[in-house]
Design an enzyme around this catalytic site. Structure first.
Site, short mmCIF file in Angstrom:
data_model
loop_
_atom_site.label_atom_id
_atom_site.label_comp_id
_atom_site.label_asym_id
_atom_site.label_seq_id
_atom_site.Cartn_x
_atom_site.Cartn_y
_atom_site.Cartn_z
N CYS A 77 -7.42 -0.54 9.17
CA CYS A 77 -7.78 0.88 9.00
C CYS A 77 -9.29 1.14 8.96
CB CYS A 77 -7.11 1.46 7.76
SG CYS A 77 -7.34 0.51 6.26
N CYS A 125 -6.92 -5.96 7.14
CA CYS A 125 -6.28 -4.73 7.58
C CYS A 125 -7.08 -4.16 8.74
CB CYS A 125 -6.20 -3.71 6.44
SG CYS A 125 -4.91 -2.48 6.75
N LYS A 146 3.00 -2.23 -1.85
CA LYS A 146 1.89 -1.29 -1.79
C LYS A 146 2.46 0.10 -1.54
CE LYS A 146 -2.34 -0.30 0.75
NZ LYS A 146 -3.33 -0.83 1.71
N LYS A 187 0.41 -2.72 -6.08
CA LYS A 187 -0.71 -1.80 -5.97
C LYS A 187 -0.21 -0.39 -5.78
CE LYS A 187 -4.30 -0.74 -2.71
NZ LYS A 187 -4.74 -0.89 -1.38
C1 PBG Z 1 -6.66 -0.95 3.26
C2 PBG Z 1 -6.75 -0.86 1.79
C3 PBG Z 1 -6.70 0.29 0.98
C4 PBG Z 1 -6.91 -0.14 -0.31
C5 PBG Z 1 -7.03 -1.52 -0.28
N1 PBG Z 1 -6.90 -1.95 1.03
C6 PBG Z 1 -6.61 1.71 1.33
C7 PBG Z 1 -5.42 2.32 1.89
O1 PBG Z 1 -4.36 1.73 2.04
O2 PBG Z 1 -5.59 3.49 2.26
C8 PBG Z 1 -6.96 0.76 -1.52
C9 PBG Z 1 -7.85 0.30 -2.60
C10 PBG Z 1 -8.27 1.33 -3.58
O3 PBG Z 1 -7.86 2.50 -3.55
O4 PBG Z 1 -9.06 0.94 -4.44
N2 PBG Z 1 -5.37 -0.97 3.76
ZN ZN Z 2 -5.29 -0.47 5.96
#
Ligand code: PBG
Ligand code: ZN
Length: 329
Positions: free
Chosen positions: A122, A120, A195, A248
């Site tokens: 971010c 990812c 997700k 998720k």
């Molecule tokens: C990155 C990502 C996230 C999580 C996993 N990969 C965060 C998001 O989408 O903000 C969340 C994992 C967690 O809360 O344990 N995209």
């Molecule tokens: Zn991300």
């Protein structure tokens, strides 16, 4: 006295009887441990909202991987906190990026470990969004190329599985193409297919320093109200060549897990996210809940709903509880 033919209580009288008829089993092979790699040396910084979870420098990642392997865990998923962030997420695909270094370190320290790399942007973008931003919009197709590049660099570093979590349309296909083009046909894609835009990611964003600088992730992550749309997302990722599908968060979305399980024959993963972990931890710290029992109950429920694989910050504590056998006695 009633004349009862059926007495389900018969099989519940003693622990060994209950264990014998137990329908769902949780095993260490099901568990994946998340680790957060950060710059520096001998850094072990606990995440304030996630007691027991740390930002670890690469040397510490190696130690953590070796001890996870010794404890009986055989898979982990890596996230990275880069030295610096920019508009194009260059830290995500740098040859010597933080996750790429962590992958190599894990491979040396625990050669048999299944290494999954979260794919990812971010954690690497200055604005904290999962894709490229222009004029305040998260652009889809422009993000695909960078995600694909990131996946290839993770494969080059030695990842067994890449796990795209950006929720960009077409990301699985773009990554599959790029991996194949770079001769990484053997590297698998675990898709964060379903997700949701969840408030339960709050503590993770503390851990990964990935709070979006403006807006939120609702233009790419899913609305928690939608189940049919989840099947569509999973359909698309299946068609694009995903090897593993993921749902998720986990516990509030067990219905979705079950539906994906019934509809697809691919291995299915569930992510028990940071907020699910933090809720149990916080309640346990205040003495409101029995932590080990709630942990095992939630993990077993996620298995019962259909998950083969569970990504959980409880992986270590769970293997410990499993090897003491307390859940069957
Ligand atoms: C990155 C990502 C996230 C999580 C996993 N990969 C965060 C998001 O989408 O903000 C969340 C994992 C967690 O809360 O344990 N995209
Ligand atoms: Zn991300």
């Amino acid at each position: 006295m009633p004349d009862l033919l059926h007495r389900p209580r018969r099989m519940r009288q003693r622990a060994p009887l209950r264990a014998m008829v137990r329908e769902t089993r949780l095993a260490r092979e099901n568990l994946v441990l998340p680790l957060f790699a950060c710059p520096g040396e001998r850094v072990r910084r606990e995440v304030s909202s996630m007691p027991g979870v740390y930002n670890l420098s690469v040397d510490e990642i190696a130690l953590a991987a070796a001890s996870a392997y010794d404890a009986g865990l055989s898979a982990l998923i890596l996230f990275g906190l880069p030295e610096k962030k920019d508009e194009t997420a260059s830290g995500a695909y740098a040859r010597n990026g933080i996750v790429q270094q962590a992958i190599r370190a894990v491979r040396r320290a625990a050669p048999e470990m299944v290494i999954i790399a979260d794919t990812c942007l971010c954690e690497y973008t200055a604005h904290g969004h999962c894709g490229v931003v222009r004029d305040g919009q998260v652009l889809n197709d422009e993000s695909l190329e960078i995600l694909a590049r990131t996946a290839v660099s993770q494969a080059e570093a030695g990842a067994d599985i890449v796990a795209p979590s950006a929720m960009m349309d077409g990301q699985v296909g773009a990554i599959r193409d790029a991996l194949d083009g770079a001769k990484f046909e053997h590297v698998s894609v675990m898709s964060y297919a379903v997700k949701y835009a969840s408030a339960l990611y709050g503590p993770f964003r503390d851990a990964a320093g990935s709070v979006p600088a403006f807006g939120d992730r609702r233009s790419y992550q899913m609305d928690c109200a939608n189940a049919r749309e989840a099947m569509r997302e999973a359909d698309l990722d299946y068609a694009e060549g995903a090897d593993i599908l993921m749902v998720k968060p986990a516990t509030p979305y067990l219905d979705i897990l079950r539906q994906v399980r019934d509809r697809f024959d691919l291995p299915l993963a569930a992510y028990q996210v940071s907020g699910e972990y933090a809720m149990i931890k916080a309640a346990a710290e205040r003495g409101f809940l029995d932590e080990e029992r709630v942990m095992l109950e939630t993990l077993t429920s996620i298995r019962r709903a259909g998950a083969d694989i569970i990504i959980t910050y409880y992986a270590h504590q769970a293997v410990r509880a499993l090897s003491s056998g307390s859940q069957n006695r």
